[in-house]
Write a protein that holds these residues in place. Structure first.
Motif, PDB file in Angstrom:
ATOM      1  N   LEU A  22      -9.156 -18.179  36.514  1.00  0.00           N
ATOM      2  CA  LEU A  22     -10.614 -18.693  36.489  1.00  0.00           C
ATOM      3  C   LEU A  22     -11.028 -19.239  35.137  1.00  0.00           C
ATOM      4  CD1 LEU A  22     -12.832 -19.151  38.330  1.00  0.00           C
ATOM      5  CD2 LEU A  22     -13.685 -16.921  38.065  1.00  0.00           C
ATOM      6  N   ARG A  43     -16.830 -16.826  43.665  1.00  0.00           N
ATOM      7  CA  ARG A  43     -15.710 -16.518  43.181  1.00  0.00           C
ATOM      8  C   ARG A  43     -15.536 -15.346  42.073  1.00  0.00           C
ATOM      9  NH1 ARG A  43     -12.822 -22.491  41.201  1.00  0.00           N
ATOM     10  NH2 ARG A  43     -13.502 -23.619  42.992  1.00  0.00           N
ATOM     11  N   ALA A  85      -9.920 -15.662  43.516  1.00  0.00           N
ATOM     12  CA  ALA A  85     -10.558 -16.798  42.660  1.00  0.00           C
ATOM     13  C   ALA A  85      -9.500 -17.364  42.024  1.00  0.00           C
ATOM     14  CB  ALA A  85     -11.693 -16.261  41.749  1.00  0.00           C
TER      15      ALA A  85
END
Length: 86
Positions: A22, A43, A85
């Protein structure tokens, strides 16, 4: 020098943790002048609390995430089930 190359190749072969993926994606969005995706909150909530805080700090410091802060309850809530995520 060769040891450093071997180490970097080994690290590149390991899958990224959801947190690291991420942060990598956010860095790309930032460098490309893109906004955060609409599902960024979702997420973030799929991450464990410690990882969530780390990504939020990154997003705030990079200037990508503006607006009101998150409550402590939301920051420390357990990760939601589902896909990680990425």
């Amino acid at each position: 020098m060769i040891a450093a190359l071997l180490l970097s190749a080994a690290l590149a072969a390991e899958p990224l943790a959801a947190r690291d993926a991420l942060i990598r994606d956010a860095t790309e969005w930032l460098l490309n002048g893109e906004d955060l995706p609409r599902d960024i909150d979702e997420r973030l909530m799929r991450l464990p609390p410690a990882d969530r805080v780390e990504v939020l700090v990154f997003l705030r410091r990079s200037g990508m995430m503006l607006g009101p802060g998150w409550s402590a309850d939301r920051l420390l809530a357990p990760a939601k089930n589902g896909e990680t995520a990425q």
